[in-house]
Design a protein around this motif. Structure first.
Motif, PDB file in Angstrom:
ATOM      1  N   GLY A 153     -15.061  -3.987  -9.256  1.00  0.00           N
ATOM      2  CA  GLY A 153     -14.761  -4.819  -8.102  1.00  0.00           C
ATOM      3  C   GLY A 153     -13.837  -5.988  -8.392  1.00  0.00           C
ATOM      4  O   GLY A 153     -12.818  -6.162  -7.695  1.00  0.00           O
ATOM      5  N   PRO A 154     -14.116  -6.826  -9.410  1.00  0.00           N
ATOM      6  CA  PRO A 154     -13.242  -7.981  -9.660  1.00  0.00           C
ATOM      7  C   PRO A 154     -11.793  -7.591  -9.934  1.00  0.00           C
ATOM      8  O   PRO A 154     -10.860  -8.271  -9.501  1.00  0.00           O
ATOM      9  CB  PRO A 154     -13.884  -8.637 -10.896  1.00  0.00           C
ATOM     10  CG  PRO A 154     -15.323  -8.245 -10.818  1.00  0.00           C
ATOM     11  CD  PRO A 154     -15.316  -6.841 -10.273  1.00  0.00           C
ATOM     12  N   PHE A 155     -11.592  -6.493 -10.673  1.00  0.00           N
ATOM     13  CA  PHE A 155     -10.228  -6.049 -10.960  1.00  0.00           C
ATOM     14  C   PHE A 155      -9.504  -5.618  -9.684  1.00  0.00           C
ATOM     15  O   PHE A 155      -8.364  -6.028  -9.423  1.00  0.00           O
ATOM     16  CB  PHE A 155     -10.263  -4.896 -11.964  1.00  0.00           C
ATOM     17  CG  PHE A 155      -8.922  -4.283 -12.237  1.00  0.00           C
ATOM     18  CD1 PHE A 155      -7.983  -4.961 -12.994  1.00  0.00           C
ATOM     19  CD2 PHE A 155      -8.597  -3.041 -11.731  1.00  0.00           C
ATOM     20  CE1 PHE A 155      -6.726  -4.412 -13.245  1.00  0.00           C
ATOM     21  CE2 PHE A 155      -7.355  -2.480 -11.970  1.00  0.00           C
ATOM     22  CZ  PHE A 155      -6.416  -3.168 -12.735  1.00  0.00           C
ATOM     23  N   LEU A 156     -10.161  -4.798  -8.866  1.00  0.00           N
ATOM     24  CA  LEU A 156      -9.550  -4.323  -7.624  1.00  0.00           C
ATOM     25  C   LEU A 156      -9.326  -5.458  -6.641  1.00  0.00           C
ATOM     26  O   LEU A 156      -8.282  -5.531  -5.973  1.00  0.00           O
ATOM     27  CB  LEU A 156     -10.429  -3.242  -6.999  1.00  0.00           C
ATOM     28  CG  LEU A 156     -10.619  -1.961  -7.839  1.00  0.00           C
ATOM     29  CD1 LEU A 156     -11.596  -1.019  -7.160  1.00  0.00           C
ATOM     30  CD2 LEU A 156      -9.286  -1.277  -8.075  1.00  0.00           C
ATOM     31  N   LEU A 157     -10.307  -6.351  -6.546  1.00  0.00           N
ATOM     32  CA  LEU A 157     -10.164  -7.480  -5.619  1.00  0.00           C
ATOM     33  C   LEU A 157      -9.104  -8.460  -6.105  1.00  0.00           C
ATOM     34  O   LEU A 157      -8.445  -9.126  -5.300  1.00  0.00           O
ATOM     35  CB  LEU A 157     -11.507  -8.188  -5.446  1.00  0.00           C
ATOM     36  CG  LEU A 157     -12.606  -7.336  -4.785  1.00  0.00           C
ATOM     37  CD1 LEU A 157     -13.919  -8.090  -4.758  1.00  0.00           C
ATOM     38  CD2 LEU A 157     -12.194  -6.919  -3.377  1.00  0.00           C
TER      39      LEU A 157
END
Length: 420
Positions: free
Chosen positions: A375-379
């Protein structure tokens, strides 16, 4: 029939079977609150505290110390969870071969050692490597304690017991972010990492006093020890509800990783601290209610309202015109994601056979970790396009989609069972 005191002694020594009962009537007699169960809660608290101390501070640290971009900062944060995900693949398979207590202690020893290397990390690449290794140790320890505690909970009180066990993580969600912000603001990141190592050591010392129930492996399981089929690492029955946690975890990673940065941008840093305190308070209260409602009224009676609350909380974050709304969002997210975790975990281990509870637990957290880790990478890729407010608006829609997903993978079946 053994008396209640005898049951408690057996549970503390790890002699009771992993299904939570000795016979059909025993689940109603055996107490939930044993010494072993209380120690397991304490161990999980310290494990979770380390996670939240680092998860809520790592993105800003990567930016301030190494000049990382939003994407790189997200990767630095999420790499811990990706390491945990990799470790869980093998932890579920080999939990009962290695021994539950042995895996827990090994994981916690590595967890403590890895925490000592944050201070000397001199480059972003080294920091990410440490995060991956630290996450792998977390994966071993958390899988062992989360799977083993199910053997300490009477089968008829699994929803309630899982909720109480989850209180330890709830307290960590309040103490961890608050303490991280306080330490960084008033001291330094080095002090934060020393406190982190001390908390990891506390989990190890507490675990030394804990005796966990062990399973006696069947001849077929022993013969298949080195077999590497998907079913040996993955429990399909648990994966259905765990897919909901994959989506929900990705949504919550936007809160964990970027809320402090969002609050700084809007000059609402104090409200961000209040967010996590309110979040933890609501989750703490919910753990005394939601588990019992689930045991009595069924899964759907709690999951649909929980996901609705989560979506409302993210919507409030997207809007957040003032500090009051930002803090209020913490209450809805707490009743949402905070209550969803033990509820979904109880479903995952209940639908799986008793001899696959370890793999079911591993599957559940594999999916959750994948969401929180990726999630953090994609966001981080999304934020330059939408800004923080736009990101939270997108996540509101994502959680609404998770509600639809739940209906198809479990909700419609649970509804039929309730009617039957």
């Amino acid at each position: 029939m053994p008396q209640e005191g005898e049951h408690q002694g057996q549970a503390d020594r790890g002699e009771l079977p992993l299904d939570g009962s000795r016979n059909g009537n025993d689940a109603a007699v055996r107490p939930l609150w044993t010494r072993a169960f209380s120690l397991a809660i304490a161990v999980n608290f310290f494990i979770s505290l380390v996670f939240y101390l680092l998860m809520t501070s790592m993105a800003l640290y990567a930016v301030e110390r190494f000049g990382a971009s939003d994407t790189a900062a997200g990767l630095t944060t999420g790499s811990f969870v990706l390491g945990a995900l990799a470790a869980r693949i093998f932890a579920g398979k080999f939990l009962d071969f290695v021994g539950r207590r042995r895996m827990l202690l090994t994981g916690l020893l590595l967890y403590t050692v890895a925490a000592l290397f944050y201070i000397p990390a001199g480059t972003l690449g080294v920091l990410i490597t440490i995060r991956v290794l630290h996450g792998a140790a977390f994966g071993l320890a958390s899988t062992a304690i989360s799977a083993s505690v199910m053997g300490l909970i009477p089968a008829g009180r699994r929803g309630e017991g899982t909720g109480y066990f989850g209180i330890s993580a709830t307290l960590a969600t309040a103490v961890g972010p608050f303490l991280a912000v306080l330490l960084v603001d008033r001291t330094s990141y080095d002090v934060l990492y020393m406190v982190t190592a001390a908390c990891a050591a506390a989990s190890l010392l507490t675990a030394l006093a804990l005796r966990l129930p062990e399973r006696t492996l069947t001849a077929a399981e022993t013969a298949a020890k080195w077999r590497m089929r998907p079913a040996d690492f993955f429990e399909p029955r648990a994966a259905a509800v765990a897919s909901v946690m994959l989506v929900a975890g990705a949504a919550y990673s936007g809160v964990l990783t970027f809320l402090n940065s969002y609050a700084q941008e809007k000059d609402m840093v104090a409200a961000a601290s209040a967010f996590f305190l309110i979040y933890a308070g609501i989750v703490f209260i919910s753990r005394f209610v939601v588990g019992r409602l689930q045991d009595i009224h069924g899964d759907n009676a709690v999951v649909y309202p929980i996901l609705t609350s989560f979506a409302i909380g993210l919507g409030l974050l997207a809007w957040a015109p003032n500090t009051s709304v930002l803090a209020l969002a913490g209450a809805f997210v707490g009743m949402g994601f905070g209550a969803l975790m033990p509820t979904a975990q109880a479903i995952a281990v209940t639908v799986a056979p008793d001899h696959r509870i370890g793999i079911a637990t591993s599957t559940f957290f594999l999916m959750l970790d994948a969401g929180i880790g990726l999630g953090p990478f994609l966001l981080g890729l999304l934020i330059p396009l939408t800004g923080f407010s736009g990101m939270y608006a997108v996540l509101t829609a994502v959680v609404a989609a998770a509600m639809v997903l739940y209906h198809f993978v479990h909700g419609r079946l649970a509804g039929r069972n309730a009617v039957a």
